[in-house]
Design a protein around this motif. Sequence first.
Motif, PDB file in Angstrom:
ATOM      1  N   GLY A  73      -2.820  -7.907   9.393  1.00 51.81           N
ATOM      2  CA  GLY A  73      -1.522  -8.139   8.545  1.00 51.81           C
ATOM      3  C   GLY A  73      -1.370  -7.680   7.469  1.00 51.81           C
ATOM      4  O   GLY A  73      -0.323  -7.427   7.448  1.00 51.81           O
ATOM      5  N   ALA A  74      -3.202  -7.800   6.552  1.00 51.10           N
ATOM      6  CA  ALA A  74      -2.807  -6.030   5.303  1.00 51.10           C
ATOM      7  C   ALA A  74      -2.628  -5.163   6.123  1.00 51.10           C
ATOM      8  O   ALA A  74      -1.667  -4.133   5.547  1.00 51.10           O
ATOM      9  CB  ALA A  74      -3.795  -6.524   4.488  1.00 51.10           C
ATOM     10  N   LYS A  80       0.709  -4.254   7.018  1.00 45.70           N
ATOM     11  CA  LYS A  80       2.016  -4.459   5.930  1.00 45.70           C
ATOM     12  C   LYS A  80       1.409  -2.882   5.642  1.00 45.70           C
ATOM     13  O   LYS A  80       2.443  -2.124   4.569  1.00 45.70           O
ATOM     14  CB  LYS A  80       1.275  -5.615   4.732  1.00 45.70           C
ATOM     15  CG  LYS A  80       1.949  -6.922   5.125  1.00 45.70           C
ATOM     16  CD  LYS A  80       1.667  -8.161   4.141  1.00 45.70           C
ATOM     17  CE  LYS A  80       2.474  -8.941   4.757  1.00 45.70           C
ATOM     18  NZ  LYS A  80       1.653 -10.406   3.968  1.00 45.70           N
ATOM     19  N   ARG A 130       3.064  -0.232   6.715  1.00 38.21           N
ATOM     20  CA  ARG A 130       5.082  -0.313   6.423  1.00 38.21           C
ATOM     21  C   ARG A 130       5.487   0.242   5.234  1.00 38.21           C
ATOM     22  O   ARG A 130       6.291   0.306   5.013  1.00 38.21           O
ATOM     23  CB  ARG A 130       5.259  -1.872   7.110  1.00 38.21           C
ATOM     24  CG  ARG A 130       5.379  -2.548   8.699  1.00 38.21           C
ATOM     25  CD  ARG A 130       6.316  -3.651   8.795  1.00 38.21           C
ATOM     26  NE  ARG A 130       5.933  -5.147   7.739  1.00 38.21           N
ATOM     27  CZ  ARG A 130       5.275  -5.496   8.747  1.00 38.21           C
ATOM     28  NH1 ARG A 130       4.482  -5.310  10.178  1.00 38.21           N
ATOM     29  NH2 ARG A 130       4.728  -6.844   8.528  1.00 38.21           N
ATOM     30  N   MET A 131       4.339  -0.002   4.422  1.00 35.40           N
ATOM     31  CA  MET A 131       4.667   0.240   3.513  1.00 35.40           C
ATOM     32  C   MET A 131       4.592   2.238   3.301  1.00 35.40           C
ATOM     33  O   MET A 131       4.970   3.118   2.452  1.00 35.40           O
ATOM     34  CB  MET A 131       3.188  -0.187   2.113  1.00 35.40           C
ATOM     35  CG  MET A 131       3.894  -1.296   1.661  1.00 35.40           C
ATOM     36  SD  MET A 131       2.467  -2.403   1.168  1.00 35.40           S
ATOM     37  CE  MET A 131       2.499  -3.741   1.089  1.00 35.40           C
ATOM     38  N   TYR A 148      -3.832  -2.633  -2.123  1.00 30.28           N
ATOM     39  CA  TYR A 148      -3.196  -3.803  -1.990  1.00 30.28           C
ATOM     40  C   TYR A 148      -3.449  -5.022  -2.263  1.00 30.28           C
ATOM     41  O   TYR A 148      -4.659  -5.441  -2.530  1.00 30.28           O
ATOM     42  CB  TYR A 148      -3.651  -3.761   0.303  1.00 30.28           C
ATOM     43  CG  TYR A 148      -2.493  -5.113   0.727  1.00 30.28           C
ATOM     44  CD1 TYR A 148      -1.692  -5.158   0.424  1.00 30.28           C
ATOM     45  CD2 TYR A 148      -3.295  -6.031   1.093  1.00 30.28           C
ATOM     46  CE1 TYR A 148      -1.091  -5.758   1.227  1.00 30.28           C
ATOM     47  CE2 TYR A 148      -2.417  -7.210   1.075  1.00 30.28           C
ATOM     48  CZ  TYR A 148      -1.123  -7.188   1.536  1.00 30.28           C
ATOM     49  OH  TYR A 148      -0.581  -7.755   2.332  1.00 30.28           O
ATOM     50  N   GLY A 204      -0.606  -7.340  -1.983  1.00 32.21           N
ATOM     51  CA  GLY A 204       0.264  -7.819  -1.223  1.00 32.21           C
ATOM     52  C   GLY A 204       1.457  -7.402  -2.077  1.00 32.21           C
ATOM     53  O   GLY A 204       1.912  -6.166  -1.974  1.00 32.21           O
ATOM     54  N   GLU A 205       2.557  -8.834  -2.173  1.00 35.75           N
ATOM     55  CA  GLU A 205       3.931  -7.658  -3.484  1.00 35.75           C
ATOM     56  C   GLU A 205       3.780  -6.300  -4.741  1.00 35.75           C
ATOM     57  O   GLU A 205       4.694  -6.439  -4.894  1.00 35.75           O
ATOM     58  CB  GLU A 205       4.940  -8.968  -3.386  1.00 35.75           C
ATOM     59  CG  GLU A 205       4.982  -9.571  -1.978  1.00 35.75           C
ATOM     60  CD  GLU A 205       6.015 -10.815  -2.457  1.00 35.75           C
ATOM     61  OE1 GLU A 205       6.742 -11.022  -3.607  1.00 35.75           O
ATOM     62  OE2 GLU A 205       6.960 -11.606  -1.952  1.00 35.75           O
ATOM     63  N   THR A 256       1.377  -4.972  -4.655  1.00 35.77           N
ATOM     64  CA  THR A 256       0.494  -3.708  -4.035  1.00 35.77           C
ATOM     65  C   THR A 256       0.964  -1.815  -5.332  1.00 35.77           C
ATOM     66  O   THR A 256       1.814  -1.898  -6.202  1.00 35.77           O
ATOM     67  CB  THR A 256       0.650  -3.597  -2.923  1.00 35.77           C
ATOM     68  OG1 THR A 256       0.403  -4.354  -1.931  1.00 35.77           O
ATOM     69  CG2 THR A 256       0.312  -1.233  -2.468  1.00 35.77           C
ATOM     70  N   THR A 295       3.596  -7.321  15.168  1.00 36.68           N
ATOM     71  CA  THR A 295       3.667  -7.930  14.145  1.00 36.68           C
ATOM     72  C   THR A 295       2.125  -9.032  14.801  1.00 36.68           C
ATOM     73  O   THR A 295       1.338  -8.277  15.922  1.00 36.68           O
ATOM     74  CB  THR A 295       4.281  -9.818  14.315  1.00 36.68           C
ATOM     75  OG1 THR A 295       4.079 -10.281  16.239  1.00 36.68           O
ATOM     76  CG2 THR A 295       5.456  -9.235  14.858  1.00 36.68           C
ATOM     77  N   THR A 296       1.621  -9.476  13.826  1.00 38.89           N
ATOM     78  CA  THR A 296       0.183  -9.815  13.029  1.00 38.89           C
ATOM     79  C   THR A 296       0.114 -10.447  14.538  1.00 38.89           C
ATOM     80  O   THR A 296      -1.174 -10.724  14.993  1.00 38.89           O
ATOM     81  CB  THR A 296      -0.280 -10.512  12.154  1.00 38.89           C
ATOM     82  OG1 THR A 296      -0.264  -9.669  11.452  1.00 38.89           O
ATOM     83  CG2 THR A 296      -1.528 -11.152  12.063  1.00 38.89           C
TER      84      THR A 296
END
Length: 280
Positions: free
Chosen positions: A40-41, A44, A47-48, A154, A156-157, A159, A269-270
Motif C-alpha cells: 500500500g505504501a 502511494k 503515485r506521488m 513517507y 502517509g498524508e 509525507t 490497487t493493493t
Amino acid sequence: MERLLIVDGSNLLFQMFYGMPARIVNSEGKAIQGTLGFVGALLKIIRMTEPTHLAVLFDGEHENIRTQLDADYKANREDLSQVPDEETPFSQLGDIYRALDYLGIRHAETADCETDDWAAGYAGLCGGEREVILASQDSDFFQLISDHVRVLRYRGEKTVICDRAYLREKLGIEPGQYAAFKALTGDSSDNIRGVEKVGPKTAAALIRQFGDLESLIAGADAIEKPSIRESVRSHCERIRNNFRLIRLEGAARLPFTVEELTYHCGGITTAQVLAGIGLR
C-alpha cells in the motif's frame, strides 16, 4: 525529464510492519500486515512521484566494511534471530518479493554493502540526466541531496520530500556537509557515538565556521568555547572514524543498469496485488 525512484525496501518494511495497528491475517489465517502495509505504501509513493524508472533495494544479512571499521556499528539493533519467525518483518519478506515480481518491479538484496551505498551509486550515476528520488526514513540519505536528487520520507498524508532548502531550514547546513555534521553528533540508531558536548546546533555552527572536518580538527584552537574546543581535540580519531562510517561514496557495484529499471504503474490497487499473489 525521466525520474528514477529508489526505495529503501528494508526501511519501508520495518516502518510498515511495526507501524500497523494490529496483526492482520488473510482468509487462511496467514499474517499479512507487513505485506499489506508495504504494498500500500509503495503504490502511494509511486503515485506521488510518477517514476519512469524504479527499483526497491533491501539490506542482506552479512558483514560489510563498516562493521570492519567499528565492531559496535549497529550492534544495538535487536537480534531478530531470537524472536519467533512470525513476529519479525522478515517473515513476510517472501510475500513482498512475490508482490514486487507481480508488479514488475526490479528488486535486489545487498551481499557486500548496504542499501545506502547502492542509493549513492544511482544518485551519482544519473548526474543531471534524470531526476532521482530516494524513498527512506534513513537520514544518512540527506548527504545525497543535490539539484537533481531529493529524499522522500513517507508518512502517509504527512509525507515530506526533502531538498536543499529543507536541509538548510532544519539543520542549517548543506547536503555535502551532512556526513561531517553526523560525525560530530553521532547516530544513536546506528550505535555511532558522537563528540561529547557537541549537539546538533553546535555541530552545524562548527561546520559552517570551518567548512569540513579536517579544517575543524586542524583549527580546533580557534573554537571559542573551551569545553567544545577540548572535546574536539580529545576525539579527533572518533570524528574521523565516524565520518568513514557515515559517508556514502557510491562505489559499490550496482545490481541493475538504469535502463533495466524502466517502469509504468498502470493504476493497480493493493487488493489486486494481494489477490494476484494469492494472499486475499
